[in-house]
Enzyme design. Structure first.
Site, PDB file in Angstrom:
ATOM      1  N   GLY A   1       0.891  -1.234   0.020  1.00  0.00           N
ATOM      2  CA  GLY A   1       0.034   0.034  -0.025  1.00  0.00           C
ATOM      3  C   GLY A   1       0.996   1.280   0.065  1.00  0.00           C
ATOM      4  O   GLY A   1       2.184   1.257   0.598  1.00  0.00           O
TER       5      GLY A   1
ATOM      6  N   CYS B   1       5.441  -6.160   1.716  1.00  0.00           N
ATOM      7  CA  CYS B   1       5.989  -4.728   1.684  1.00  0.00           C
ATOM      8  C   CYS B   1       5.327  -3.992   2.644  1.00  0.00           C
ATOM      9  O   CYS B   1       5.698  -4.275   3.842  1.00  0.00           O
ATOM     10  CB  CYS B   1       5.621  -4.081   0.097  1.00  0.00           C
ATOM     11  SG  CYS B   1       6.209  -2.629  -0.103  1.00  0.00           S
ATOM     12  N   TYR B   2       4.136  -3.090   2.694  1.00  0.00           N
ATOM     13  CA  TYR B   2       3.545  -2.376   3.716  1.00  0.00           C
ATOM     14  C   TYR B   2       3.005  -3.377   4.687  1.00  0.00           C
ATOM     15  O   TYR B   2       2.997  -3.074   5.874  1.00  0.00           O
ATOM     16  CB  TYR B   2       2.583  -1.582   2.832  1.00  0.00           C
ATOM     17  CG  TYR B   2       1.558  -0.967   4.080  1.00  0.00           C
ATOM     18  CD1 TYR B   2       1.914   0.251   4.718  1.00  0.00           C
ATOM     19  CD2 TYR B   2       0.095  -1.451   4.273  1.00  0.00           C
ATOM     20  CE1 TYR B   2       1.270   0.889   5.553  1.00  0.00           C
ATOM     21  CE2 TYR B   2      -0.629  -0.757   5.435  1.00  0.00           C
ATOM     22  CZ  TYR B   2      -0.236   0.546   6.009  1.00  0.00           C
ATOM     23  OH  TYR B   2      -1.044   1.075   7.041  1.00  0.00           O
TER      24      TYR B   2
ATOM     25  N   HIS C   1       8.040  -7.263  -3.421  1.00  0.00           N
ATOM     26  CA  HIS C   1       6.678  -7.659  -4.116  1.00  0.00           C
ATOM     27  C   HIS C   1       6.960  -9.118  -5.043  1.00  0.00           C
ATOM     28  O   HIS C   1       7.390  -9.068  -6.169  1.00  0.00           O
ATOM     29  CB  HIS C   1       6.222  -6.709  -5.211  1.00  0.00           C
ATOM     30  CG  HIS C   1       5.854  -5.556  -4.463  1.00  0.00           C
ATOM     31  ND1 HIS C   1       4.490  -5.473  -3.977  1.00  0.00           N
ATOM     32  CD2 HIS C   1       6.446  -4.392  -4.485  1.00  0.00           C
ATOM     33  CE1 HIS C   1       4.260  -4.181  -3.465  1.00  0.00           C
ATOM     34  NE2 HIS C   1       5.573  -3.603  -3.586  1.00  0.00           N
TER      35      HIS C   1
ATOM     36  N   GLU D   1       4.628 -10.804  -6.500  1.00  0.00           N
ATOM     37  CA  GLU D   1       3.468 -10.613  -7.638  1.00  0.00           C
ATOM     38  C   GLU D   1       3.889 -10.070  -8.729  1.00  0.00           C
ATOM     39  O   GLU D   1       3.124 -10.485  -9.913  1.00  0.00           O
ATOM     40  CB  GLU D   1       2.073 -10.038  -6.801  1.00  0.00           C
ATOM     41  CG  GLU D   1       2.079  -8.619  -6.813  1.00  0.00           C
ATOM     42  CD  GLU D   1       2.818  -8.238  -5.634  1.00  0.00           C
ATOM     43  OE1 GLU D   1       3.515  -8.719  -4.959  1.00  0.00           O
ATOM     44  OE2 GLU D   1       2.464  -7.019  -4.880  1.00  0.00           O
TER      45      GLU D   1
ATOM     46  N   SER E   1     -19.897  -6.713 -29.173  1.00  0.00           N
ATOM     47  CA  SER E   1     -19.081  -6.208 -30.389  1.00  0.00           C
ATOM     48  C   SER E   1     -18.416  -7.265 -31.159  1.00  0.00           C
ATOM     49  O   SER E   1     -18.059  -6.909 -32.398  1.00  0.00           O
ATOM     50  CB  SER E   1     -17.814  -5.229 -29.880  1.00  0.00           C
ATOM     51  OG  SER E   1     -16.911  -6.133 -29.228  1.00  0.00           O
ATOM     52  N   GLY E   2     -18.618  -8.392 -30.694  1.00  0.00           N
ATOM     53  CA  GLY E   2     -17.957  -9.708 -31.315  1.00  0.00           C
ATOM     54  C   GLY E   2     -16.344  -9.717 -30.964  1.00  0.00           C
ATOM     55  O   GLY E   2     -15.783 -10.672 -31.500  1.00  0.00           O
ATOM     56  N   GLY E   3     -15.949  -8.907 -30.022  1.00  0.00           N
ATOM     57  CA  GLY E   3     -14.572  -8.994 -29.312  1.00  0.00           C
ATOM     58  C   GLY E   3     -14.602 -10.077 -28.377  1.00  0.00           C
ATOM     59  O   GLY E   3     -15.835 -10.512 -28.094  1.00  0.00           O
ATOM     60  N   VAL E   4     -13.429 -10.308 -28.120  1.00  0.00           N
ATOM     61  CA  VAL E   4     -13.136 -11.276 -26.822  1.00  0.00           C
ATOM     62  C   VAL E   4     -14.088 -11.060 -25.458  1.00  0.00           C
ATOM     63  O   VAL E   4     -15.063 -11.876 -25.064  1.00  0.00           O
ATOM     64  CB  VAL E   4     -11.696 -11.364 -26.598  1.00  0.00           C
ATOM     65  CG1 VAL E   4     -11.554 -12.708 -25.615  1.00  0.00           C
ATOM     66  CG2 VAL E   4     -10.862 -11.776 -27.822  1.00  0.00           C
ATOM     67  N   ASP E   5     -13.897  -9.666 -25.210  1.00  0.00           N
ATOM     68  CA  ASP E   5     -14.414  -9.595 -24.023  1.00  0.00           C
ATOM     69  C   ASP E   5     -15.921  -9.499 -23.927  1.00  0.00           C
ATOM     70  O   ASP E   5     -16.718 -10.189 -23.031  1.00  0.00           O
ATOM     71  CB  ASP E   5     -14.039  -8.156 -23.284  1.00  0.00           C
ATOM     72  CG  ASP E   5     -12.427  -8.000 -23.491  1.00  0.00           C
ATOM     73  OD1 ASP E   5     -11.783  -9.053 -23.512  1.00  0.00           O
ATOM     74  OD2 ASP E   5     -11.908  -6.912 -23.281  1.00  0.00           O
ATOM     75  N   SER E   6     -16.419  -8.763 -24.596  1.00  0.00           N
ATOM     76  CA  SER E   6     -18.063  -8.870 -24.716  1.00  0.00           C
ATOM     77  C   SER E   6     -18.600 -10.043 -25.219  1.00  0.00           C
ATOM     78  O   SER E   6     -19.831 -10.393 -24.666  1.00  0.00           O
ATOM     79  CB  SER E   6     -18.627  -7.657 -25.760  1.00  0.00           C
ATOM     80  OG  SER E   6     -18.415  -8.020 -27.006  1.00  0.00           O
ATOM     81  N   SER E   7     -17.825 -10.993 -25.852  1.00  0.00           N
ATOM     82  CA  SER E   7     -18.444 -12.261 -26.380  1.00  0.00           C
ATOM     83  C   SER E   7     -18.338 -13.340 -25.048  1.00  0.00           C
ATOM     84  O   SER E   7     -19.270 -13.927 -24.784  1.00  0.00           O
ATOM     85  CB  SER E   7     -17.590 -12.896 -27.267  1.00  0.00           C
ATOM     86  OG  SER E   7     -17.524 -11.982 -28.574  1.00  0.00           O
TER      87      SER E   7
ATOM     88  N   LYS F   1      -6.645 -10.510 -19.183  1.00  0.00           N
ATOM     89  CA  LYS F   1      -7.157 -11.125 -20.390  1.00  0.00           C
ATOM     90  C   LYS F   1      -6.893 -12.437 -20.513  1.00  0.00           C
ATOM     91  O   LYS F   1      -7.852 -13.286 -21.303  1.00  0.00           O
ATOM     92  CB  LYS F   1      -6.146 -10.160 -21.613  1.00  0.00           C
ATOM     93  CG  LYS F   1      -6.820 -10.391 -22.941  1.00  0.00           C
ATOM     94  CD  LYS F   1      -7.802  -9.266 -23.081  1.00  0.00           C
ATOM     95  CE  LYS F   1      -8.349  -9.456 -24.451  1.00  0.00           C
ATOM     96  NZ  LYS F   1      -9.256  -8.279 -24.648  1.00  0.00           N
TER      97      LYS F   1
END
Ligand code: XMP
Length: 512
Positions: free
Chosen positions: A54, A81-82, A168, A170, A222-228, A368
């Protein structure tokens, strides 16, 4: 019921990345506000707790503090860390401001390899970002690793199972970082690692049902990955309560509308309403050549068309979006820093407020590649899941200058040839994006015995990890030759093909 690891969020920009690494270890995690009472964590049955980093200093007046009882729950705790400074401070050690901020790479030397550092080299490159140091260990703790600047870079209280690290684990720049987290989860918390994306889907489906009840949900497809993926996931949860709107803005690629309707309506039985707004968009764009004005017009017209289409669909309470975690960060970054705006990206961000709809964003915590895994698990085909990004304004930013029906037709045909050859040669899935651009310059050519005076097509093929930087792809000459000769022979109106060999920065990926 899966084992849960709780991540207490102290405001680090990496909290979601910690959660993501935990998912990579096949363990289920939940992010909690830093002040969550220990009793709540206990009631949820957490088997381990991670304290995120943080921006604060533990001795600042308004420093965010956890419920101290978490250290007495008997479950292992890992401070990052914090989180390390908190543990030091709250459990009786001493934290001091160091003479210089430690930022970036450092070399960690492991002193004890039996717990967090099990099965890894004695020296690791780690990534730091902190200004405070733990100078005196709390009672019961011993150090398990150090760096030149930080004698107590990693500590543990073996009896109470409390662990803390200054760096970190991660972030990608830390060697074996996921391994350190995995050691904490599996060796220390006793996690079995049996959580998978199928479990994510089952959870998400349940959450969507609980949130939505019997209301109706609208989604701009839209046909893109995310909205599909969002559409497929929500459809699995609530079936016909979901209505998708697909706006044909006249700036789509060849056959795109047909592909979308075939896939989603026929194969997935989604309720997809196709709005044919091409003529409207072209009217609004007539005579406009400035890239930013084009983008604004396309964005505004989209919102208007989308809103109008909702009226015909009727009452809905939720607007669903395929927002991913990186979008969340990016929009915060842009909101906080107007100078970061290079191109005004077109999305439906402003819509819900205007339409008084509640947002439904089931992918909001995912990255993603995780969304792709969800899409695959939901049965979406490879062409959708691994599709290259396509900008909201579509071919509108790939016809440089004024957009006309003829220029769009020429670009569409040229782009389809490039796409076809990229697929055929196997290059399509190896690059970030590959597309054609219509350059509104006419040059002289010769076809048979005839002089031609036609447009230039530029090929833009780039590799990138996140679109922030990109380099042009060294495609084989043979492939370039095929694409070029096919475009010049098959596309009426194009007589020259050039290759864009600019990197980003200083260029951008799209031409406008
Ligand atoms: P630039 O051209 O800025 O593009 O290097 C970076 C990435 O973003 C995509 N892009 C957009 N995506 N709406 C989007 O959803 C937009 O308005 C937009 N403009 C650019 C571009 O295709 C590239 O992947």
């Amino acid at each position: 019921m899966h084992q849960i690891v709780g991540v207490l969020d102290f405001g680090s920009q990496y909290t979601q990345v910690i959660a993501r690494r935990i998912r990579e270890c096949s363990v289920y995690s939940r992010i909690y506000h830093y002040s969550t009472p220990a009793a709540q964590l206990k009631a949820d049955g957490v088997v381990g707790i991670i304290l995120s980093g943080g921006p604060s200093s533990v001795y600042a007046e308004d420093a965010p503090l956890p419920d101290k009882a978490i250290f007495k729950l008997g479950v292992p705790v890992l401070g990052i860390c914090y989180g390390l400074q908190l543990m030091g401070n709250l459990l009786g050690g001493k934290v001091e401001r160091s003479p210089r901020r430690e930022y970036g790479h450092g070399t960690l030397k492991v002193d004890s390899a039996h717990s967090l550092f099990h099965d890894m080299p004695g020296e690791l490159q780690v990534w730091n970002s902190h200004g405070d140091h733990l100078t005196k260990l709390p009672k019961g703790f011993e150090r398990i690793a150090h760096t030149d600047n930080a004698p107590n870079a990693a500590i543990e209280d073996r009896r109470r199972r409390l662990f803390a690290i200054q760096f970190h684990p991660e972030v990608h720049h830390t060697d074996h970082g996921t391994r350190i987290i995995d050691n904490f989860l599996k060796r220390i918390c006793g996690c079995t690692g049996d959580w998978s994306m199928a479990d994510f889907i089952a959870d998400a489906v349940q959450k969507i049902r609980d949130t939505v009840g019997d209301s109706r949900v609208i989604l701009g497809l839209s046909g893109g990955v995310d909205s599909s993926v969002a559409a497929a996931l929500i459809h699995r949860a609530i079936g016909d309560q979901l209505t998708c709107v697909f706006v044909d803005n006249g700036l789509l690629r060849l056959d795109e509308r047909r592909h979308v309707t075939e896939l989603y309506q026929r194969n997935f039985h989604l309720d997809v309403r196709v709005v044919n707004a091409g003529p409207l968009f072209l009217r609004k764009l007539k005579g406009v050549t400035d890239p930013e004005r084009k983008r604004k017009i396309i964005g505004r017209t989209f919102v208007k068309v989308f809103e109008d289409s909702l009226r015909s669909i009727g009452e809905a309470d939720f607007l669903a979006q395929g927002t991913l975690y990186p979008d969340v960060i990016e929009s915060v970054a842009i909101a906080g820093n107007p100078a970061a705006l290079i191109k005004s990206h077109h999305n439906v961000g402003g819509l819900p407020a205007r339409m008084k709809l509640k947002l439904l964003e089931p992918l909001r915590e995912l990255f993603k590649d995780e969304v792709r895994a969800v899409g695959t698990a939901l049965g979406l085909p490879k062409e959708v899941v691994w599709r290259q990004p396509f900008p909201g304004p579509g071919l509108g930013v790939r016809v440089v200058g004024e957009i006309t029906a003829r220029r769009l037709r020429i670009l569409r045909e040229a782009d389809a040839i490039l796409h076809d050859e990229m697929m055929r040669s196997g290059w399509y899935y190896k690059v970030w994006q590959s597309f054609a651009v219509l350059v509104p310059v006419r040059t002289v050519g010769v076809m048979g015995d005839e002089r031609t005076y036609d447009y230039v097509i530029a090929l833009r093929v780039v590799e990138s990890a996140d679109a922030m930087t990109a380099d042009w792809v060294r495609l084989p000459y043979e492939l370039l030759r095929t694409v070029s000769s096919r475009i010049i022979n098959e596309v009426d109106g194009a007589n020259r093909v050039v290759l864009d060999i600019s990197s980003k920065p200083p260029s951008t990926i799209e031409w406008e």
